[in-house]
Design a protein around this motif. Sequence first.
Motif, PDB file in Angstrom:
ATOM      1  N   GLN A  73      21.420  17.872   1.092  1.00 42.08           N
ATOM      2  CA  GLN A  73      22.663  18.113   1.813  1.00 42.08           C
ATOM      3  C   GLN A  73      22.332  18.531   3.246  1.00 42.08           C
ATOM      4  N   VAL A  74      22.853  17.807   4.204  1.00 43.18           N
ATOM      5  CA  VAL A  74      22.614  18.135   5.607  1.00 43.18           C
ATOM      6  C   VAL A  74      23.620  19.166   6.067  1.00 43.18           C
ATOM      7  N   GLN A  75      23.140  20.172   6.774  1.00 45.24           N
ATOM      8  CA  GLN A  75      24.036  21.182   7.337  1.00 45.24           C
ATOM      9  C   GLN A  75      24.029  21.092   8.859  1.00 45.24           C
ATOM     10  N   LEU A  76      25.188  21.303   9.450  1.00 49.06           N
ATOM     11  CA  LEU A  76      25.340  21.309  10.892  1.00 49.06           C
ATOM     12  C   LEU A  76      25.871  22.669  11.320  1.00 49.06           C
ATOM     13  N   VAL A  77      25.233  23.286  12.297  1.00 47.78           N
ATOM     14  CA  VAL A  77      25.631  24.612  12.748  1.00 47.78           C
ATOM     15  C   VAL A  77      25.815  24.598  14.258  1.00 47.78           C
ATOM     16  N   GLU A  78      27.060  24.831  14.682  1.00 50.67           N
ATOM     17  CA  GLU A  78      27.366  24.841  16.112  1.00 50.67           C
ATOM     18  C   GLU A  78      27.223  26.233  16.698  1.00 50.67           C
ATOM     19  N   SER A  79      26.992  26.274  17.991  1.00 48.15           N
ATOM     20  CA  SER A  79      26.975  27.531  18.738  1.00 48.15           C
ATOM     21  C   SER A  79      27.247  27.225  20.198  1.00 48.15           C
ATOM     22  N   GLY A  80      27.478  28.278  20.977  1.00 47.74           N
ATOM     23  CA  GLY A  80      27.629  28.108  22.412  1.00 47.74           C
ATOM     24  C   GLY A  80      29.040  28.218  22.931  1.00 47.74           C
ATOM     25  N   TRP A  84      30.874  14.979  18.896  1.00 45.79           N
ATOM     26  CA  TRP A  84      31.667  16.186  19.052  1.00 45.79           C
ATOM     27  C   TRP A  84      33.150  15.836  18.980  1.00 45.79           C
ATOM     28  N   PHE A  85      33.847  16.643  18.235  1.00 48.87           N
ATOM     29  CA  PHE A  85      35.287  16.542  18.111  1.00 48.87           C
ATOM     30  C   PHE A  85      35.885  17.892  18.487  1.00 48.87           C
ATOM     31  N   ARG A  86      37.177  17.905  18.761  1.00 48.20           N
ATOM     32  CA  ARG A  86      37.830  19.184  19.025  1.00 48.20           C
ATOM     33  C   ARG A  86      39.243  19.160  18.461  1.00 48.20           C
ATOM     34  N   GLN A  87      39.729  20.354  18.175  1.00 51.15           N
ATOM     35  CA  GLN A  87      41.073  20.476  17.624  1.00 51.15           C
ATOM     36  C   GLN A  87      41.741  21.710  18.220  1.00 51.15           C
ATOM     37  N   ALA A  88      42.826  21.461  18.929  1.00 48.68           N
ATOM     38  CA  ALA A  88      43.628  22.531  19.487  1.00 48.68           C
ATOM     39  C   ALA A  88      44.717  22.910  18.490  1.00 48.68           C
ATOM     40  N   PRO A  89      45.231  24.124  18.557  1.00 50.14           N
ATOM     41  CA  PRO A  89      46.287  24.538  17.620  1.00 50.14           C
ATOM     42  C   PRO A  89      47.476  23.590  17.650  1.00 50.14           C
ATOM     43  N   MET A  98      38.965  24.362  19.164  1.00 42.31           N
ATOM     44  CA  MET A  98      37.791  24.549  18.321  1.00 42.31           C
ATOM     45  C   MET A  98      36.990  23.259  18.405  1.00 42.31           C
ATOM     46  N   TYR A  99      35.712  23.379  18.673  1.00 45.35           N
ATOM     47  CA  TYR A  99      34.852  22.218  18.826  1.00 45.35           C
ATOM     48  C   TYR A  99      33.951  22.074  17.602  1.00 45.35           C
ATOM     49  N   TYR A 100      33.905  20.858  17.079  1.00 46.16           N
ATOM     50  CA  TYR A 100      33.145  20.565  15.868  1.00 46.16           C
ATOM     51  C   TYR A 100      32.080  19.508  16.128  1.00 46.16           C
ATOM     52  N   CYS A 101      30.949  19.713  15.509  1.00 48.61           N
ATOM     53  CA  CYS A 101      29.890  18.718  15.489  1.00 48.61           C
ATOM     54  C   CYS A 101      30.070  17.879  14.222  1.00 48.61           C
ATOM     55  N   ALA A 102      29.834  16.581  14.317  1.00 50.59           N
ATOM     56  CA  ALA A 102      29.987  15.694  13.167  1.00 50.59           C
ATOM     57  C   ALA A 102      28.856  14.687  13.134  1.00 50.59           C
ATOM     58  N   ALA A 103      28.556  14.198  11.933  1.00 51.74           N
ATOM     59  CA  ALA A 103      27.474  13.240  11.796  1.00 51.74           C
ATOM     60  C   ALA A 103      27.779  12.216  10.719  1.00 51.74           C
ATOM     61  N   ASP A 104      27.378  10.997  11.001  1.00 51.64           N
ATOM     62  CA  ASP A 104      27.369   9.922  10.012  1.00 51.64           C
ATOM     63  C   ASP A 104      25.922   9.463   9.956  1.00 51.64           C
ATOM     64  N   TRP A 105      25.239   9.792   8.864  1.00 49.25           N
ATOM     65  CA  TRP A 105      23.822   9.484   8.762  1.00 49.25           C
ATOM     66  C   TRP A 105      23.551   8.102   8.185  1.00 49.25           C
ATOM     67  N   TYR A 112      29.621  14.543   7.527  1.00 46.82           N
ATOM     68  CA  TYR A 112      29.092  15.892   7.684  1.00 46.82           C
ATOM     69  C   TYR A 112      29.736  16.538   8.910  1.00 46.82           C
ATOM     70  N   TRP A 113      30.161  17.791   8.720  1.00 47.41           N
ATOM     71  CA  TRP A 113      30.825  18.539   9.775  1.00 47.41           C
ATOM     72  C   TRP A 113      30.271  19.959   9.850  1.00 47.41           C
ATOM     73  N   GLY A 114      30.251  20.487  11.056  1.00 44.90           N
ATOM     74  CA  GLY A 114      29.923  21.890  11.226  1.00 44.90           C
ATOM     75  C   GLY A 114      31.158  22.749  11.040  1.00 44.90           C
ATOM     76  N   GLN A 115      30.965  24.046  11.182  1.00 45.01           N
ATOM     77  CA  GLN A 115      32.064  24.985  10.957  1.00 45.01           C
ATOM     78  C   GLN A 115      32.929  25.191  12.207  1.00 45.01           C
ATOM     79  N   GLY A 116      32.450  24.733  13.342  1.00 46.46           N
ATOM     80  CA  GLY A 116      33.229  24.829  14.579  1.00 46.46           C
ATOM     81  C   GLY A 116      32.845  26.009  15.441  1.00 46.46           C
ATOM     82  N   THR A 117      33.039  25.859  16.743  1.00 49.78           N
ATOM     83  CA  THR A 117      32.830  26.941  17.697  1.00 49.78           C
ATOM     84  C   THR A 117      33.987  26.908  18.691  1.00 49.78           C
TER      85      THR A 117
END
Length: 126
Positions: free
Chosen positions: A1-8, A36-41, A92-99, A115-120
Amino acid sequence: QVQLVESGGGSVQAGGSLRLSCVASRYTYSRYCMGWFRQAPGKEREGIAVIDSDGSTRYAESVKLRFTISQDNAKNTLYLQMNSLKPEDTAMYYCAADWSRRCHHYWVVTGLYNYWGQGTQVTVSS
């Protein structure tokens, strides 16, 4: 299982800059698409930038010439350099991957990424 962790993420004033990072637990696939994706309220998640396994990049019109996506394969890390930030970049900005494949023509479709990160959070004040 690939994990993605955002920061910054963080809070900046309009015109400022931030650099987001996304560390992947594995980065050894020969063909992939990361982005990178993003989602505003109250809004749908939107694709803003992707990078292909061959290094080619694509951007949403709203961030073109202001944001730069890049990767450091040695560090298993994806970056998003964000310059000239605007209040409308707040999200909120999310990292995503299609491997499994290179970037699709319709790369902004969230369902293509398994695969998605938890967002920053990025907040830009005027």
